[in-house]
Design a protein around this motif. Structure first.
Motif, PDB file in Angstrom:
ATOM      1  N   CYS A 241      -5.872   5.270   6.713  1.00 45.95           N
ATOM      2  CA  CYS A 241      -6.134   4.250   5.698  1.00 45.95           C
ATOM      3  C   CYS A 241      -4.979   3.258   5.626  1.00 45.95           C
ATOM      4  O   CYS A 241      -3.823   3.605   5.853  1.00 45.95           O
ATOM      5  CB  CYS A 241      -6.343   4.912   4.341  1.00 45.95           C
ATOM      6  SG  CYS A 241      -7.721   6.092   4.315  1.00 45.95           S
ATOM      7  N   THR A 242      -5.305   2.007   5.321  1.00 44.97           N
ATOM      8  CA  THR A 242      -4.307   0.942   5.251  1.00 44.97           C
ATOM      9  C   THR A 242      -4.126   0.466   3.816  1.00 44.97           C
ATOM     10  O   THR A 242      -5.038   0.578   2.983  1.00 44.97           O
ATOM     11  CB  THR A 242      -4.723  -0.253   6.125  1.00 44.97           C
ATOM     12  OG1 THR A 242      -6.016  -0.725   5.689  1.00 44.97           O
ATOM     13  CG2 THR A 242      -4.815   0.164   7.591  1.00 44.97           C
ATOM     14  N   ASP A 243      -2.954  -0.054   3.550  1.00 42.28           N
ATOM     15  CA  ASP A 243      -2.612  -0.501   2.201  1.00 42.28           C
ATOM     16  C   ASP A 243      -3.491  -1.673   1.776  1.00 42.28           C
ATOM     17  O   ASP A 243      -3.769  -2.586   2.557  1.00 42.28           O
ATOM     18  CB  ASP A 243      -1.138  -0.912   2.164  1.00 42.28           C
ATOM     19  CG  ASP A 243      -0.740  -1.483   0.817  1.00 42.28           C
ATOM     20  OD1 ASP A 243      -0.980  -0.815  -0.197  1.00 42.28           O
ATOM     21  OD2 ASP A 243      -0.202  -2.608   0.785  1.00 42.28           O
ATOM     22  N   ILE A 244      -3.924  -1.648   0.530  1.00 43.39           N
ATOM     23  CA  ILE A 244      -4.687  -2.752  -0.055  1.00 43.39           C
ATOM     24  C   ILE A 244      -3.698  -3.751  -0.649  1.00 43.39           C
ATOM     25  O   ILE A 244      -2.858  -3.376  -1.481  1.00 43.39           O
ATOM     26  CB  ILE A 244      -5.649  -2.256  -1.142  1.00 43.39           C
ATOM     27  CG1 ILE A 244      -6.663  -1.268  -0.566  1.00 43.39           C
ATOM     28  CG2 ILE A 244      -6.366  -3.429  -1.809  1.00 43.39           C
ATOM     29  CD1 ILE A 244      -7.535  -0.606  -1.631  1.00 43.39           C
ATOM     30  N   ASP A 245      -3.768  -4.995  -0.225  1.00 41.84           N
ATOM     31  CA  ASP A 245      -2.913  -6.034  -0.801  1.00 41.84           C
ATOM     32  C   ASP A 245      -3.602  -6.579  -2.056  1.00 41.84           C
ATOM     33  O   ASP A 245      -4.410  -7.510  -1.988  1.00 41.84           O
ATOM     34  CB  ASP A 245      -2.657  -7.147   0.212  1.00 41.84           C
ATOM     35  CG  ASP A 245      -1.645  -8.171  -0.288  1.00 41.84           C
ATOM     36  OD1 ASP A 245      -1.191  -8.037  -1.447  1.00 41.84           O
ATOM     37  OD2 ASP A 245      -1.313  -9.100   0.479  1.00 41.84           O
ATOM     38  N   GLU A 246      -3.288  -5.983  -3.180  1.00 42.15           N
ATOM     39  CA  GLU A 246      -3.933  -6.387  -4.435  1.00 42.15           C
ATOM     40  C   GLU A 246      -3.571  -7.800  -4.842  1.00 42.15           C
ATOM     41  O   GLU A 246      -4.269  -8.414  -5.669  1.00 42.15           O
ATOM     42  CB  GLU A 246      -3.550  -5.414  -5.558  1.00 42.15           C
ATOM     43  CG  GLU A 246      -4.101  -4.010  -5.420  1.00 42.15           C
ATOM     44  CD  GLU A 246      -3.201  -3.098  -4.596  1.00 42.15           C
ATOM     45  OE1 GLU A 246      -3.491  -1.905  -4.496  1.00 42.15           O
ATOM     46  OE2 GLU A 246      -2.177  -3.606  -4.048  1.00 42.15           O
ATOM     47  N   CYS A 247      -2.470  -8.320  -4.293  1.00 36.47           N
ATOM     48  CA  CYS A 247      -2.008  -9.655  -4.690  1.00 36.47           C
ATOM     49  C   CYS A 247      -2.684 -10.770  -3.904  1.00 36.47           C
ATOM     50  O   CYS A 247      -2.504 -11.950  -4.232  1.00 36.47           O
ATOM     51  CB  CYS A 247      -0.500  -9.751  -4.512  1.00 36.47           C
ATOM     52  SG  CYS A 247       0.431  -8.579  -5.533  1.00 36.47           S
ATOM     53  N   ALA A 248      -3.411 -10.424  -2.851  1.00 38.27           N
ATOM     54  CA  ALA A 248      -4.036 -11.448  -2.008  1.00 38.27           C
ATOM     55  C   ALA A 248      -5.219 -12.077  -2.732  1.00 38.27           C
ATOM     56  O   ALA A 248      -6.018 -11.394  -3.364  1.00 38.27           O
ATOM     57  CB  ALA A 248      -4.481 -10.834  -0.690  1.00 38.27           C
ATOM     58  N   GLY A 249      -5.326 -13.388  -2.638  1.00 38.82           N
ATOM     59  CA  GLY A 249      -6.464 -14.095  -3.211  1.00 38.82           C
ATOM     60  C   GLY A 249      -6.301 -14.379  -4.684  1.00 38.82           C
ATOM     61  O   GLY A 249      -5.334 -13.970  -5.338  1.00 38.82           O
ATOM     62  N   VAL A 250      -7.291 -15.079  -5.220  1.00 36.63           N
ATOM     63  CA  VAL A 250      -7.230 -15.502  -6.622  1.00 36.63           C
ATOM     64  C   VAL A 250      -7.608 -14.379  -7.574  1.00 36.63           C
ATOM     65  O   VAL A 250      -7.451 -14.503  -8.787  1.00 36.63           O
ATOM     66  CB  VAL A 250      -8.164 -16.710  -6.857  1.00 36.63           C
ATOM     67  CG1 VAL A 250      -7.688 -17.916  -6.078  1.00 36.63           C
ATOM     68  CG2 VAL A 250      -9.611 -16.359  -6.476  1.00 36.63           C
ATOM     69  N   ASP A 251      -8.127 -13.267  -7.043  1.00 34.45           N
ATOM     70  CA  ASP A 251      -8.561 -12.168  -7.892  1.00 34.45           C
ATOM     71  C   ASP A 251      -7.464 -11.141  -8.128  1.00 34.45           C
ATOM     72  O   ASP A 251      -7.741 -10.022  -8.555  1.00 34.45           O
ATOM     73  CB  ASP A 251      -9.780 -11.477  -7.272  1.00 34.45           C
ATOM     74  CG  ASP A 251     -10.994 -12.388  -7.223  1.00 34.45           C
ATOM     75  OD1 ASP A 251     -11.121 -13.230  -8.132  1.00 34.45           O
ATOM     76  OD2 ASP A 251     -11.801 -12.262  -6.289  1.00 34.45           O
TER      77      ASP A 251
ATOM     78  N   ILE B 119       3.199  -3.655  -3.274  1.00 36.70           N
ATOM     79  CA  ILE B 119       4.016  -2.536  -2.803  1.00 36.70           C
ATOM     80  C   ILE B 119       3.075  -1.501  -2.206  1.00 36.70           C
ATOM     81  O   ILE B 119       1.879  -1.490  -2.536  1.00 36.70           O
ATOM     82  CB  ILE B 119       4.864  -1.927  -3.948  1.00 36.70           C
ATOM     83  CG1 ILE B 119       3.950  -1.463  -5.096  1.00 36.70           C
ATOM     84  CG2 ILE B 119       5.882  -2.914  -4.454  1.00 36.70           C
ATOM     85  CD1 ILE B 119       4.712  -0.823  -6.244  1.00 36.70           C
ATOM     86  N   PRO B 120       3.540  -0.642  -1.313  1.00 34.22           N
ATOM     87  CA  PRO B 120       2.654   0.324  -0.651  1.00 34.22           C
ATOM     88  C   PRO B 120       1.863   1.156  -1.655  1.00 34.22           C
ATOM     89  O   PRO B 120       2.432   1.848  -2.502  1.00 34.22           O
ATOM     90  CB  PRO B 120       3.629   1.200   0.151  1.00 34.22           C
ATOM     91  CG  PRO B 120       4.787   0.310   0.429  1.00 34.22           C
ATOM     92  CD  PRO B 120       4.927  -0.556  -0.794  1.00 34.22           C
ATOM     93  N   GLY B 121       0.551   1.033  -1.574  1.00 37.62           N
ATOM     94  CA  GLY B 121      -0.327   1.804  -2.436  1.00 37.62           C
ATOM     95  C   GLY B 121      -0.491   1.266  -3.834  1.00 37.62           C
ATOM     96  O   GLY B 121      -1.220   1.841  -4.642  1.00 37.62           O
TER      97      GLY B 121
END
Length: 379
Positions: free
Chosen positions: A304-314, A324-326
């Motif tokens: 599994c790969t880290d989700i970049d929660e900061c990407a995009g306007v959402d 940060i990782p995870g």
């Protein structure tokens, strides 16, 4: 010269715009692979993630299979797969067993699909939490047992009885016993070969009801209607087209997570995953799941790969978002307070800090004046 500059400017803007659009489209379409390289990831409308691509047949043989349809290849064109979840649940078209009666006699015992409906060749069991054994009829009972190969004996049997004491009292949408009944199925059940019986062979009820039915239904996919008792063809089509059964997939190694982790050579969970114990009747195994904040196929290397929660306007932050990782971290600008979350307190101006700074400045200025006055007086 000005015209040439204008043309070059328009050309450069076009190139930049196309590059941005192409990059965005690539990133948006860059889905995390769930299937092994070289293996089809879909069959018609069904996504097929690894390791669920074993013993499956994507049928393109007839015009009716447009789009293609997915079946277990051990029994072609019978066990049709409707949906596969990477979390370990599969939805299949449900099998239907029925008896046909005329003038108080059993004429035939038939099936709309292959029986026995045996999951044991596959590492699956019928879900006892998502399914119900369902009987539809006016004098019919059926039972289902949890059984598997010769090493396990039948150890649990569940059943129910549907009757029609008064046809005028049938309640559409209700499966409480009048025309329709439902009960839970045994835990760890791998085979569906129901025993369908009638106490009086339909001789005591309306002669227009000549069939009794038994099937397993995912909760919410079957709604009883009194018409189901009197129109056999329409009822069979209704079950075939709309009713589903849920099976649970797991790594069947007869070992728990603690035990299998001591021998990594047989452990199938990849990086950034955790092991979840699975127990169903006499079957023991485990499943793999991505760690919180990660996504992908936990069974497929590299994991599994880290989700970049900061990407995009959402992104979840109202101001500054740091991946940060995870997980992620929200922060506020200077002289602001709050948790920085859009769905939280956000960031608000810290008036107390502004007041303290003003007070400090005023105090310092006033103190300087006092010192000068006292010094002057002393002088």
């Amino acid at each position: 010269m000005k015209e040439l500059r204008r043309v070059l400017c328009v050309l450069m803007m076009s190139i930049i715009t196309n590059t941005i659009l192409t990059t965005s489209a690539t990133e948006m379409g860059n889905e995390i692979p769930l299937s092994k390289p070289g293996c089809p990831s879909r069959c018609g409308n069904v996504s097929v993630p690894y390791p669920f691509d074993y013993n499956l047949n994507c049928s393109h043989t007839t015009i009716t299979n447009n789009p293609p349809r997915l079946f277990f290849s051990t029994i072609p064109t019978i066990l049709e797969v409707m949906d596969i979840s990477i979390k370990g649940k599969l939805r299949l078209k449900t099998p239907l067993a029925y008896n046909h009666y005329q003038q108080g006699k059993l004429i035939s015992h038939e099936y709309s699909d292959a029986f026995p409906y045996d999951l044991f060749p596959h590492p699956q069991v019928f879900s006892d939490t998502a399914n119900k054994l369902t009987v539809v009829g006016c004098d019919d009972s059926a039972s289902a047992s949890a059984s598997s190969d010769a090493s396990y004996s039948t150890y649990s049997r569940h059943g129910c009885h549907a009757y029609c004491s008064n046809l005028h009292e049938l309640i559409n949408g209700s499966c409480s016993g009048n025309g329709c009944c439902q009960v839970s199925i045994p835990n760890g059940m791998t085979i569906f070969n129901p025993r369908l019986d009638s106490d009086y062979n339909h001789s005591l009820y309306n002669t227009s009801n000549t069939y009794g039915y038994a099937f397993i239904a995912e909760e919410g996919t079957y709604t009883f209607n009194s018409i189901d008792l009197f129109n056999h063809t329409a009822f069979v089509n209704k079950i075939h087209n709309h009713v589903r059964v849920v099976t649970e997939w797991f790594v069947r190694q007869h070992e728990s997570c603690n035990k299998v982790l001591t021998n990594k050579s047989t452990y199938v969970c990849q990086n950034n995953t955790h092991c979840i114990d699975f127990q169903a009747g006499l079957f023991t195994g485990y499943r793999c799941s991505c760690l919180p904040g990660y996504r992908g196929n936990p069974y497929l290397s590299p994991g599994c790969t880290d989700i970049d929660e900061c990407a995009g306007v959402d992104n979840p932050c109202s101001h500054t978002c740091t991946n940060i990782p995870g997980s992620y971290k929200c922060s506020c600008p200077k002289r602001h307070k709050g948790n920085g979350l859009k769905n939280g307190t956000g960031c608000t101006s810290d008036s107390s800090q502004v007041f303290s700074r003003l007070a400090l400045g005023f105090g310092a200025s006033f103190g300087s004046i006092i010192v000068l006055l006292v010094g002057s007086w002393l002088y």
